[in-house]
Design a protein around this motif. Structure first.
Motif, PDB file in Angstrom:
ATOM      1  N   ASP A  12      -3.998   6.799  -1.665  1.00 54.64           N
ATOM      2  CA  ASP A  12      -3.226   6.139  -2.717  1.00 54.64           C
ATOM      3  C   ASP A  12      -2.724   4.778  -2.218  1.00 54.64           C
ATOM      4  N   ASP A  13      -3.549   3.764  -2.402  1.00 54.22           N
ATOM      5  CA  ASP A  13      -3.198   2.381  -2.047  1.00 54.22           C
ATOM      6  C   ASP A  13      -2.548   1.749  -3.278  1.00 54.22           C
ATOM      7  N   THR A  14      -1.220   1.778  -3.332  1.00 58.75           N
ATOM      8  CA  THR A  14      -0.491   1.486  -4.566  1.00 58.75           C
ATOM      9  C   THR A  14      -0.908   0.179  -5.221  1.00 58.75           C
ATOM     10  N   SER A  29       0.820  -1.217   0.000  1.00 60.10           N
ATOM     11  CA  SER A  29       0.000   0.000   0.000  1.00 60.10           C
ATOM     12  C   SER A  29       0.851   1.262   0.000  1.00 60.10           C
ATOM     13  N   ALA A  54      -3.510  -1.784  -4.340  1.00 59.00           N
ATOM     14  CA  ALA A  54      -4.918  -2.116  -4.056  1.00 59.00           C
ATOM     15  C   ALA A  54      -5.046  -3.200  -2.992  1.00 59.00           C
ATOM     16  N   ILE A  55      -4.226  -3.107  -1.955  1.00 61.77           N
ATOM     17  CA  ILE A  55      -4.256  -4.097  -0.874  1.00 61.77           C
ATOM     18  C   ILE A  55      -5.590  -4.050  -0.125  1.00 61.77           C
ATOM     19  N   PHE A  56      -6.188  -2.870  -0.062  1.00 64.11           N
ATOM     20  CA  PHE A  56      -7.476  -2.755   0.622  1.00 64.11           C
ATOM     21  C   PHE A  56      -8.516  -3.671  -0.021  1.00 64.11           C
ATOM     22  N   GLY A  77      -2.590  -1.061   5.947  1.00 62.74           N
ATOM     23  CA  GLY A  77      -1.971  -0.468   4.775  1.00 62.74           C
ATOM     24  C   GLY A  77      -2.740   0.742   4.281  1.00 62.74           C
ATOM     25  N   PHE A  78      -4.052   0.648   4.248  1.00 63.66           N
ATOM     26  CA  PHE A  78      -4.889   1.761   3.807  1.00 63.66           C
ATOM     27  C   PHE A  78      -4.751   2.950   4.755  1.00 63.66           C
ATOM     28  N   HIS A  98     -14.263   2.155  -6.146  1.00 67.72           N
ATOM     29  CA  HIS A  98     -13.044   2.932  -5.882  1.00 67.72           C
ATOM     30  C   HIS A  98     -12.985   4.187  -6.750  1.00 67.72           C
ATOM     31  N   GLY A 154      -4.751  -5.204   5.121  1.00 66.44           N
ATOM     32  CA  GLY A 154      -5.483  -4.314   4.233  1.00 66.44           C
ATOM     33  C   GLY A 154      -5.901  -3.026   4.914  1.00 66.44           C
ATOM     34  N   ALA A 187      -1.317   4.495   4.318  1.00 69.21           N
ATOM     35  CA  ALA A 187      -1.276   5.228   3.049  1.00 69.21           C
ATOM     36  C   ALA A 187      -1.936   6.594   3.186  1.00 69.21           C
TER      37      ALA A 187
END
Length: 395
Positions: A251-253, A55, A255-257, A113-114, A241, A110, A117
């Motif tokens: 910006d969750d690089t 993320s 897309a781990i969310f 990380g979000f 999204h 998830g 981020a």
């Protein structure tokens, strides 16, 4: 702290777990030593922070990351692991089902990380607008190793080579394959062409979704879970999204969310619906204590089924609360010590190039970087450049 004696209902007492007299003794009722259990759980913890890194790629200060990892592991991961997996954890006692990490690993990574981020901020606009894959062939190789590795991920959950482990492995592959195909079909239907990257995303969401349920649901249920894990995360990533302003701002690089938080939550909820009582008895050892809602309705145990679904939802809310709160506190503390984010100059250079290294260097690119002691096994100064011989001089 994750599996030791209870300190509080959601955390174990810190203790020394590297002594010989501990590592060589039998792990509970299992036939292997504690050293095996420690290593197995250590790898679970390690991959969780790797997922969080997905993320934050492209802009987080590396020194801040070095502080983040041990702090998050100590004050966030351990809380989820103890609460859900330890026999002394309050969610475990309540009866939450998380076969092998849908909550502890995927949902937590998830959400964390979000959240991280959000605090670190987005990449540069150029990176956000154009961020092509580094190497799709290597991505496929990694995806294949990941899929095969999940055999040990979920198959190792019972800590025994038994019928539960065998079923967990079969369900894992069935759900992942179904999810991949569904994601691929949606790409073809809405975007008119299949995508290798999309197929890998579908594979991952299938693996994540089945993780909390792998050994406690029947294989027909794993197929249904695959259909839903290939479609619901696809919808949240490809449609929601792009239409929800808050999601667009973070910006969750990688897309781990969507691939881990959404898919992990989905798996936990579906576990509350499809958990089969006899399979749960094999895994947990208690007679008919865990039962999915659908089985509760057919077995005239509706109240137990609704209770199980409620516990699954409560577990999701608890993991979300812990990770949002603790991750926020950690990020705020770290930025008092070092910047969370790279400077604008470093962002323009690139988060790999600022270390004096590039993943791929074309001929002559090395001249752009300063000499690094790792560039060559020899020190170039030890071998002075030869001076061309003059005319008539013996070489």
């Amino acid at each position: 702290m994750s599996f030791g004696d209870e300190l509080v209902p959601f955390l174990g007492k810190p203790n020394f777990a590297l002594a010989q007299n501990y590592l060589l003794e039998r792990s509970g009722t299992n036939k292997f030593p504690q050293a095996t259990f420690v290593f197995f759980q250590f790898v679970f913890a390690a991959i969780t922070v790797i997922l969080i890194a997905g993320s934050l790629l492209g802009r987080m200060n590396f020194h801040a990351w070095m502080l983040f990892v041990p702090l998050w592991m100590t004050f966030s991961y351990t809380v989820g692991a103890f609460s859900v997996w330890s026999t002394s954890g309050f969610l475990f006692k309540k009866g939450v089902i998380d076969f092998c990490g849908g909550y502890v690993i995927h949902l937590s990574s998830g959400i964390a990380g979000f959240t991280a981020a959000y605090w670190v901020g987005p990449r540069t606009s150029n990176d956000k607008e154009r961020f092509p894959p580094n190497n799709i062939l290597l991505m496929l190789a990694g995806a294949g190793m990941l899929w095969m590795g999940w055999t040990g991920f979920n198959g190792g959950g019972p800590y025994q080579a038994n019928v539960d482990a065998a079923l967990a492995i079969l369900n894992t592959h069935v759900c992942a394959a179904t999810s991949l195909l569904v994601w691929l079909c949606l790409d073809i239907f809405f975007f008119t062409k299949p995508s290798v990257i999309g197929a890998v995303q579908g594979m991952i969401t299938g693996l994540v979704c089945i993780t909390p349920a792998a050994g406690v649901v029947q294989t027909w249920a794993a197929i249904i879970m695959g259909v839903l894990s290939g479609s619901i995360p696809w919808y949240t990533m490809m449609v929601l999204h792009k239409n929800i302003q808050f999601l667009k701002q973070v910006d969750d690089t990688m897309a781990i969310f969507h691939t881990h938080a959404v898919a992990g939550s989905l798996g936990g909820i579906l576990t509350g619906l499809f958990a089969e009582p006899r399979l749960n008895t094999i895994f947990y050892g208690d007679a008919d204590y865990h039962i999915g809602l659908f089985y509760g309705l057919t077995d005239r145990r509706a109240s137990d089924g609704f209770r199980q679904l409620g516990i699954q939802l409560a577990g999701i809310l608890f993991i979300i609360f812990v990770n949002v709160t603790v991750t926020t506190i950690i990020c705020l503390v770290i930025r008092l010590i070092v910047p969370l984010r790279l400077s604008e100059e470093d962002l323009q250079t690139g988060d790999d190039a600022i270390h004096g290294e590039e993943a791929y260097a074309l001929w002559g690119d090395g001249e752009k970087f300063e000499k690094d002691k790792h560039d060559n096994i020899y020190n170039l100064e030890e071998f002075p450049v030869a001076v061309p011989a003059k005319a008539g001089q013996i070489e």
